[in-house]
Design an enzyme around this catalytic site. Structure first.
Site, short mmCIF file in Angstrom:
data_model
loop_
_atom_site.label_atom_id
_atom_site.label_comp_id
_atom_site.label_asym_id
_atom_site.label_seq_id
_atom_site.Cartn_x
_atom_site.Cartn_y
_atom_site.Cartn_z
N LYS A 175 -9.10 51.81 4.19
CA LYS A 175 -8.50 52.96 4.87
C LYS A 175 -7.52 52.49 5.94
CE LYS A 175 -12.74 55.72 4.36
NZ LYS A 175 -13.67 54.74 3.73
N CYS B 184 -15.33 69.88 -6.91
CA CYS B 184 -14.06 70.18 -6.23
C CYS B 184 -12.91 69.69 -7.10
CB CYS B 184 -14.02 69.50 -4.87
SG CYS B 184 -15.50 69.85 -3.90
N ARG C 250 -16.43 47.27 0.49
CA ARG C 250 -15.02 46.93 0.70
C ARG C 250 -14.78 46.38 2.09
NH1 ARG C 250 -11.41 51.98 -0.93
NH2 ARG C 250 -12.71 52.87 0.69
N TYR C 251 -15.79 46.46 2.94
CA TYR C 251 -15.67 46.02 4.33
C TYR C 251 -16.81 45.05 4.60
CZ TYR C 251 -12.67 50.14 4.77
OH TYR C 251 -11.69 51.08 4.61
N ARG D 274 -13.60 61.32 -7.20
CA ARG D 274 -14.49 60.78 -8.23
C ARG D 274 -14.49 61.69 -9.46
NH1 ARG D 274 -17.67 59.31 -3.50
NH2 ARG D 274 -16.79 57.28 -2.94
N ASP E 100 -6.39 61.19 -2.58
CA ASP E 100 -6.21 59.91 -3.27
C ASP E 100 -5.33 60.10 -4.50
OD1 ASP E 100 -7.77 58.44 -1.47
OD2 ASP E 100 -9.59 59.20 -2.41
N CYS F 204 -22.89 67.16 -7.99
CA CYS F 204 -22.54 67.91 -6.79
C CYS F 204 -22.84 69.37 -7.03
CB CYS F 204 -21.05 67.76 -6.48
SG CYS F 204 -20.60 66.05 -6.09
C1 LIG Z 1 -14.92 54.86 3.56
C2 LIG Z 1 -15.77 53.75 3.24
C3 LIG Z 1 -16.61 53.19 4.21
C4 LIG Z 1 -16.73 53.74 5.61
O1 LIG Z 1 -15.57 53.61 6.37
P1 LIG Z 1 -15.59 53.97 7.90
O2 LIG Z 1 -14.16 53.83 8.31
O3 LIG Z 1 -16.51 53.01 8.56
O4 LIG Z 1 -16.10 55.37 8.04
C5 LIG Z 1 -17.36 52.10 3.85
N1 LIG Z 1 -17.31 51.56 2.61
C6 LIG Z 1 -16.50 52.08 1.67
C7 LIG Z 1 -16.48 51.45 0.32
C8 LIG Z 1 -15.72 53.19 1.94
O5 LIG Z 1 -14.94 53.71 0.98
S1 SF4 Z 2 -15.29 66.22 -3.14
FE1 SF4 Z 2 -16.15 65.31 -5.01
S2 SF4 Z 2 -17.98 64.22 -4.30
FE2 SF4 Z 2 -17.41 65.67 -2.70
S3 SF4 Z 2 -18.60 67.54 -3.16
FE3 SF4 Z 2 -16.60 67.79 -4.10
S4 SF4 Z 2 -16.90 67.05 -6.21
FE4 SF4 Z 2 -18.60 66.26 -5.00
#
Ligand SMILES: *Cc1c(COP(=O)(O)O)cnc(C)c1O
Ligand code: SF4
Length: 348
Positions: free
Chosen positions: A315, A108, A91-92, A113, A271, A104
């Site tokens: 973000k 959670c 995304r970046y 996800r 989210d 996991c």
């Molecule tokens: C969160 C995220 C990152 C990392 O973001 P930083 O601000 O650099 O920590 C990179 N790629 C994706 C797709 C993300 O969701």
């Molecule tokens: S927040 Fe989601 S990805 Fe992270 S440990 Fe918990 S279940 Fe796994």
């Protein structure tokens, strides 16, 4: 089998046991668990002091998960549409995620996800190989986040295979791993794992703690093993209503993290995912919480407050505003105590 694998096999996954233990409604609990599976490692389970407390809320299925607003998203971050190759999300411009695991230690209840973990899955060697090849072809990718699921649910040699593959790519400068195991399954962080990770510096590990009670002696030792391997540790915390959304709990959490050699990095608003609305608090409340940290405790204990915008917009950081008013170059600021002070700016 290693000790951590035995702990994982012994984790609480049986709805009937959960129902008996916490005197829950059997049908409702089964229904939630069928849609969103649960697994609670025994150590984490032992941290629950009372039904409904901050530890309980994070791990025990709740009927509210199925009564949520259907307008909420299944894939709030648009990860599916920002996929470069299977398992690679970009995304970046200069960094990407590599999804190394579909499992996991604990599921959670607020997870972004959540939808994916309706059926936890393994990531094949072929998919990993294709992901690594894809990073190798994209020369702008200089920062790779190994994520999932939890990469530390893989065995040491599988983790090593991935890290070695990524490290071989010349344009990759840093590798980051995101894991919750130091919190949910601290015995996973063995000396052997730490010694192996050390070969892949510059390597960063971002852990995930949401409540001060999660920093048990076992968790603190696990973190020390990573820190002693020279790995800078950061924490990504999720702001959760009823768990950590009050100033005192948040301050204790951030201080305990720092004392365990973890630098608080991000504090995320949850989210917009179906089944998690009961955890949300307002942006204003969240910014107010940051205001109750900044100045009142070490600046190093203050994370960035982050909203991960829907549909892959990325973000954004929310910063409480301390500029009260401005006339020309004369700025009036309020400090952390609310006291006012003038500051003369210069022309652009
Ligand atoms: C969160 C995220 C990152 C990392 O973001 P930083 O601000 O650099 O920590 C990179 N790629 C994706 C797709 C993300 O969701
Ligand atoms: S927040 Fe989601 S990805 Fe992270 S440990 Fe918990 S279940 Fe796994």
């Amino acid at each position: 089998m290693e000790k951590w694998q035995r702990s994982l096999a012994d984790a609480l996954c049986d709805p009937d046991e959960l129902v008996r233990r916490f005197d829950l409604d059997r049908d409702a609990t089964r229904r939630v668990a069928e849609t969103f599976p649960f697994r609670i490692p025994r150590g984490y389970l032992g941290l629950i002091r009372a039904k409904g407390d901050p530890i309980y809320l994070q791990c025990v299925p709740d009927p509210r998960e199925l009564e949520d607003d259907p307008a909420l998203l299944d894939d709030p971050l648009g990860e599916e549409s920002h996929t470069l190759a299977p398992g690679i999300v970009q995304r970046y411009p200069d960094r990407c995620l590599l999804m190394a695991s579909g499992r996991c230690a604990m599921y959670c209840r607020f997870c972004t996800r959540k939808r994916k973990f309706r059926r936890p899955f393994a990531v094949s060697r072929e998919e990993i190989d294709r992901g690594i090849a894809c990073i190798a072809e994209n020369e702008t990718l200089r920062d790779v986040l190994v994520s999932g699921g939890d990469p530390f649910l893989l065995e040491d040699d599988q983790i090593e295979y991935i890290l070695a593959g990524v490290r071989r790519i010349e344009h990759v400068e840093i590798i980051r791993i995101g894991t919750r195991t130091p919190c949910t399954l601290p015995e996973r962080i063995t000396r052997r794992l730490a010694a192996m990770l050390k070969k892949f510096h510059p390597l960063f590990v971002n852990v995930h703690f949401n409540h001060p009670d999660e920093l048990t002696p076992a968790a603190v030792e696990a973190l020390a093993r990573l820190a002693d391997a020279g790995i800078p540790l950061g924490s990504q915390t999720v702001l959760l209503r009823g768990v950590n959304d009050d100033p005192e709990t948040l301050k204790r959490l951030m201080r305990k993290l720092l004392a365990a050699r973890v630098r608080p990095y991000y504090l995320f608003l949850p989210d917009l995912i179906y089944g998690t609305s009961h955890f949300r608090s307002s942006i204003a409340h969240a910014a107010g919480l940051i205001d109750r940290l900044r100045g009142w405790t070490s600046g190093m204990a203050v994370p960035h407050l982050i909203i991960d915008l829907p549909n892959g917009f990325g973000k954004v950081a929310i910063t409480p505003d301390h500029l009260v008013e401005r006339h020309g170059n004369d700025c009036l600021f309020a400090n952390y105590r609310g006291e006012l002070c003038h500051y003369p700016d210069v022309e652009k």
